[in-house]
Structure formats: C-alpha cells, structure tokens
Design a protein around this motif. Structure first.
Motif, PDB file in Angstrom:
ATOM      1  N   GLY A  66       0.805  -1.214   0.000  1.00 21.78           N
ATOM      2  CA  GLY A  66       0.000   0.000   0.000  1.00 21.78           C
ATOM      3  C   GLY A  66       0.837   1.261   0.000  1.00 21.78           C
ATOM      4  N   VAL A  67       2.135   1.135   0.332  1.00 18.11           N
ATOM      5  CA  VAL A  67       3.035   2.286   0.420  1.00 18.11           C
ATOM      6  C   VAL A  67       4.283   2.020  -0.411  1.00 18.11           C
ATOM      7  N   VAL A  68       4.643   2.985  -1.244  1.00 16.76           N
ATOM      8  CA  VAL A  68       5.882   2.923  -2.024  1.00 16.76           C
ATOM      9  C   VAL A  68       6.768   4.087  -1.586  1.00 16.76           C
ATOM     10  N   ILE A  69       7.998   3.781  -1.212  1.00 12.77           N
ATOM     11  CA  ILE A  69       8.962   4.808  -0.802  1.00 12.77           C
ATOM     12  C   ILE A  69       9.806   5.168  -2.019  1.00 12.77           C
ATOM     13  N   VAL A  70       9.790   6.444  -2.400  1.00 17.06           N
ATOM     14  CA  VAL A  70      10.468   6.905  -3.615  1.00 17.06           C
ATOM     15  C   VAL A  70      11.738   7.670  -3.234  1.00 17.06           C
ATOM     16  N   THR A  71      12.874   7.217  -3.746  1.00 11.79           N
ATOM     17  CA  THR A  71      14.155   7.874  -3.476  1.00 11.79           C
ATOM     18  C   THR A  71      14.886   8.094  -4.796  1.00 11.79           C
ATOM     19  N   TRP A 120      14.693  19.139  -9.939  1.00 13.86           N
ATOM     20  CA  TRP A 120      13.349  18.935 -10.485  1.00 13.86           C
ATOM     21  C   TRP A 120      13.033  17.458 -10.694  1.00 13.86           C
ATOM     22  N   ALA A 121      14.031  16.616 -10.691  1.00 14.38           N
ATOM     23  CA  ALA A 121      13.837  15.198 -11.020  1.00 14.38           C
ATOM     24  C   ALA A 121      12.857  14.502 -10.084  1.00 14.38           C
ATOM     25  N   ILE A 122      12.655  15.041  -8.897  1.00 14.94           N
ATOM     26  CA  ILE A 122      11.744  14.360  -7.966  1.00 14.94           C
ATOM     27  C   ILE A 122      10.332  14.259  -8.542  1.00 14.94           C
ATOM     28  N   VAL A 123       9.939  15.233  -9.374  1.00 11.28           N
ATOM     29  CA  VAL A 123       8.565  15.227  -9.886  1.00 11.28           C
ATOM     30  C   VAL A 123       8.341  14.087 -10.882  1.00 11.28           C
ATOM     31  N   PRO A 124       9.146  13.986 -11.967  1.00 13.37           N
ATOM     32  CA  PRO A 124       8.938  12.840 -12.856  1.00 13.37           C
ATOM     33  C   PRO A 124       9.235  11.503 -12.182  1.00 13.37           C
ATOM     34  N   ALA A 125      10.105  11.505 -11.165  1.00 12.59           N
ATOM     35  CA  ALA A 125      10.412  10.250 -10.469  1.00 12.59           C
ATOM     36  C   ALA A 125       9.189   9.725  -9.717  1.00 12.59           C
ATOM     37  N   VAL A 126       8.471  10.610  -9.051  1.00 17.72           N
ATOM     38  CA  VAL A 126       7.254  10.181  -8.350  1.00 17.72           C
ATOM     39  C   VAL A 126       6.209   9.717  -9.349  1.00 17.72           C
ATOM     40  N   ARG A 127       6.089  10.434 -10.461  1.00 17.58           N
ATOM     41  CA  ARG A 127       5.143  10.016 -11.498  1.00 17.58           C
ATOM     42  C   ARG A 127       5.540   8.648 -12.060  1.00 17.58           C
ATOM     43  N   HIS A 128       6.822   8.429 -12.242  1.00 16.31           N
ATOM     44  CA  HIS A 128       7.339   7.147 -12.719  1.00 16.31           C
ATOM     45  C   HIS A 128       6.981   6.037 -11.734  1.00 16.31           C
ATOM     46  N   TYR A 138      -0.263   4.886  -1.542  1.00 17.22           N
ATOM     47  CA  TYR A 138       0.505   6.044  -1.075  1.00 17.22           C
ATOM     48  C   TYR A 138       1.948   5.980  -1.574  1.00 17.22           C
ATOM     49  N   PHE A 139       2.483   7.165  -1.902  1.00 13.39           N
ATOM     50  CA  PHE A 139       3.853   7.288  -2.374  1.00 13.39           C
ATOM     51  C   PHE A 139       4.573   8.305  -1.487  1.00 13.39           C
ATOM     52  N   PHE A 140       5.593   7.819  -0.796  1.00 14.94           N
ATOM     53  CA  PHE A 140       6.328   8.635   0.166  1.00 14.94           C
ATOM     54  C   PHE A 140       7.670   9.001  -0.444  1.00 14.94           C
ATOM     55  N   HIS A 141       7.776  10.251  -0.910  1.00 17.87           N
ATOM     56  CA  HIS A 141       9.064  10.707  -1.431  1.00 17.87           C
ATOM     57  C   HIS A 141       9.936  11.155  -0.273  1.00 17.87           C
ATOM     58  N   LEU A 142      11.140  10.578  -0.199  1.00 19.61           N
ATOM     59  CA  LEU A 142      12.098  10.966   0.830  1.00 19.61           C
ATOM     60  C   LEU A 142      13.440  11.218   0.160  1.00 19.61           C
ATOM     61  N   ASP A 143      13.968  12.402   0.408  1.00 24.71           N
ATOM     62  CA  ASP A 143      15.227  12.834  -0.187  1.00 24.71           C
ATOM     63  C   ASP A 143      16.351  11.837   0.104  1.00 24.71           C
ATOM     64  N   ALA A 144      17.305  11.748  -0.807  1.00 21.06           N
ATOM     65  CA  ALA A 144      18.413  10.812  -0.616  1.00 21.06           C
ATOM     66  C   ALA A 144      19.287  11.186   0.573  1.00 21.06           C
ATOM     67  N   PRO A 206       9.571  19.995  -0.178  1.00 19.42           N
ATOM     68  CA  PRO A 206       9.259  18.752  -0.883  1.00 19.42           C
ATOM     69  C   PRO A 206      10.311  17.667  -0.760  1.00 19.42           C
ATOM     70  N   GLY A 207      11.283  17.853   0.136  1.00 16.78           N
ATOM     71  CA  GLY A 207      12.259  16.794   0.367  1.00 16.78           C
ATOM     72  C   GLY A 207      11.633  15.580   1.015  1.00 16.78           C
ATOM     73  N   SER A 208      10.450  15.765   1.584  1.00 19.41           N
ATOM     74  CA  SER A 208       9.727  14.661   2.203  1.00 19.41           C
ATOM     75  C   SER A 208       8.238  14.967   2.118  1.00 19.41           C
ATOM     76  N   PHE A 209       7.500  14.133   1.399  1.00 22.85           N
ATOM     77  CA  PHE A 209       6.048  14.318   1.324  1.00 22.85           C
ATOM     78  C   PHE A 209       5.386  13.005   0.956  1.00 22.85           C
ATOM     79  N   VAL A 210       4.102  12.918   1.235  1.00 18.68           N
ATOM     80  CA  VAL A 210       3.303  11.735   0.906  1.00 18.68           C
ATOM     81  C   VAL A 210       2.198  12.159  -0.050  1.00 18.68           C
ATOM     82  N   LEU A 211       2.054  11.406  -1.139  1.00 17.09           N
ATOM     83  CA  LEU A 211       1.048  11.709  -2.152  1.00 17.09           C
ATOM     84  C   LEU A 211       0.193  10.467  -2.363  1.00 17.09           C
ATOM     85  N   ARG A 212      -1.118  10.653  -2.350  1.00 20.08           N
ATOM     86  CA  ARG A 212      -2.032   9.537  -2.566  1.00 20.08           C
ATOM     87  C   ARG A 212      -2.320   9.363  -4.053  1.00 20.08           C
TER      88      ARG A 212
END
Length: 318
Positions: A66-71, A120-128, A138-144, A206-212
């Motif tokens: 249910g949760v994907v962590i995006v780095t 800017w790469a975080i945006v297409p990465a989350v979409r990817h 849920y997609f949890f983007h967390l900075d490297a 936006p170094g750390s956010f959760v998007l549904r």
C-alpha cells in the motif's frame, strides 16, 4: 383494368415455418443467453469495483504494497558506499512494514530536465513510481540525504490513520511561512487529503512528502512540472514552484495537509532553516541532512555515518 389484390393469409403453413416445439426450444436458448450475459456483466462490475475506488484510484491488489517509498539517487554526486547505506536503510525499513521501494536514478530524467536544475527530477520520479505501481495507494518521497531512524513506526500509525492525521493537520496557518496571507483551510478532513507535507522556516519542503495515488496526484505532478513553471527560474526551483501552486490554486490547497516538520522531515542539527521544533530528536521517524550537498563546509557522508550506525544498532535490538 386490373388491380393488384392485397396478399392474403394462407390457411396452409409455409414449408419452412417453425414448429411450436422448435419455438419453445429457441426461447429457452435465448433465456439462457440472457442469463449468462447478465452474469458476466455482474462479474465485470464487481471486478471494476474491486480494483478501482470511487475516486478513480486503483485499489491495492492482494499482495500489493500500500506504500511505495520513492528515493532519487544521484550516482554522479555521491560515492557508492554512501548510496548503499541509503538503499540499505530504506530496504530495512520497508521490509519491516511490508512496503515497496522505488529507487530512481537521477540521470534517467535528464532528457526531461533539459538545462534546468536537477532537483526537479523528484517530480517525474514520483510520477514514474506511480506508473510502475498503479495499485499502490501512497507514495512517500524521501530525499536521498535522509535516513529512517525509528524502525518501529509504521506510516499508517504515525501519519496515515485518519484519527492520527486529523490530530496532526495544521489548519488556518500560513501555507508558506512565516506570514503568507494564504492559509490552510480550516474545514478539511482526512478524507479530503491527497498531499501531506511539511514546511521549514521559509517554504513548503518537498524533500519529504506523501502523495495519494489518483486523479489529483496526476494533476498535481503535471501542473508542478509544467514547462511554464520551470521556465520561471525560481530561486529554489521546484520548491518555489510548489509554494506558488499551493497558494494560488485552490484545487491544490483543498487537498493539502500541513503537518509538523518533525513528523516526516526532521532536520539534523547541522541543517539550517528548520521550523520551530523542526530539528531532529531521538524517536523521530526520519532525519534529513538538509543542505549538506550545497554547503562546502559540510559533508553528507560524514553526517550520515554517525546516524547510520545508530540505526544499525537499533535494528539489532529489535
């Protein structure tokens, strides 16, 4: 003069007329086909409701995280040893809670970024990530430049549970600190929320956010990455773009929840610009070494090592 007479019904049945028995058999066949068709339609409807929610969000399939962590990893900037520690930290945390990791290489998005800042790469990465995991919610983007530090805290209990999120949401406060005239809506409820994020002392961070996953997420990412905004040359690139969108697009503000910084975005003691009570304390979910890659006096590798050792010791005790 002769006139054509209207055709008359013949008392004799035509040579190929169906017998009454055949007509009965035909009606039975038609009825069976109708029942079968109705059953198939019911099955298709059930499956559509099973796999898709009412908001157009794909429901999580059985066995799907249910949760994907995006780095996003920049392999040209950091040493392999540093990146392996980041990856191991994410894998350890995800394995414990049944989550999935999506590790994106920053270089994969060079063609999209053009000459713009690589952040800017975080945006297409989350979409990817969303395209690769269409059934995850849920997609949890967390900075490297960040580590999970509390292995016992799941995102569900710490943030995503409705009652928990309700208690954390900061309502009627400036969207962009310290004194933006645009404030978060006071009437929002957890069911309204698609984007969960924090602020530092100056901006949405936006170094750390959760998007549904869902229609709103796709709209937000497309808007955020629009060439028009990227051409503005904002001083803080994607950060200031998000500041702008959140303040001037009510559609975004109506789906946004601000939570206290330490919930998902605690800054290390060496990181400047933390919000009030935004600096890491023992027990927090994550620590971010914000700005370590842009300050020549700091070293991301050196700052990470001490906390990674603490993380490794905590895992052994669990």
């Amino acid at each position: 003069m002769q006139f054509a007479l209207p055709p008359r019904k013949s008392p004799i049945a035509p040579p190929y007329a169906r017998s009454s028995g055949f007509s009965f058999q035909r009606r039975k066949q038609i009825k069976a086909v109708a029942i079968l068709s109705a059953a198939l339609l019911a099955v298709f409807f059930f499956l559509s409701q099973l796999f898709y929610s009412s908001t157009g969000t794909p429901a999580a399939l059985i066995g799907t995280s249910g949760v994907v962590i995006v780095t996003v990893l920049d392999r040209t900037l950091y040493a392999n040893d540093y990146l392996q520690k980041i990856i191991q930290n994410r894998e350890d945390y995800a394995r414990r809670h049944g989550y999935t990791n999506f590790f994106a290489n920053l270089s994969d998005y060079d063609s999209y970024l053009g000459n713009g800042p690589r952040s800017w790469a975080i945006v297409p990465a989350v979409r990817h990530a969303m395209a690769s995991h269409p059934s995850s919610k849920y997609f949890f983007h967390l900075d490297a430049n960040a580590l999970f530090m509390n292995p016992t805290l799941s995102l569900e209990e710490h943030l995503l549970d409705k009652r928990r999120l309700e208690s954390l949401m900061r309502k009627d406060v400036p969207v962009v600190p310290p004194d933006s005239i645009i404030k978060t809506f006071a009437h929002l409820r957890p069911d309204d929320i698609d984007l969960i994020i924090t602020t530092d002392s100056e901006d949405l961070n936006p170094g750390s956010f959760v998007l549904r996953q869902g229609d709103f997420a796709r709209f937000l990412l497309d808007t955020w990455f629009d060439p028009l905004y990227r051409s503005y040359n904002f001083a803080k690139a994607e950060t200031h773009s998000l500041d702008h969108i959140a303040q001037w697009h009510p559609t975004v503000l109506a789906r946004l929840a601000l939570v206290p910084q330490r919930i998902i975005n605690a800054f290390s003691k060496d990181s400047s610009g933390a919000a009030v009570d935004g600096t890491y304390k023992d027990g927090d979910l994550v620590i971010r070494f914000f700005g370590c890659n842009t300050d020549p006096k700091r070293s991301c590798e050196r700052e990470l090592d001490a906390y990674y050792n603490v993380w490794a010791k905590r895992l052994k005790k669990e």
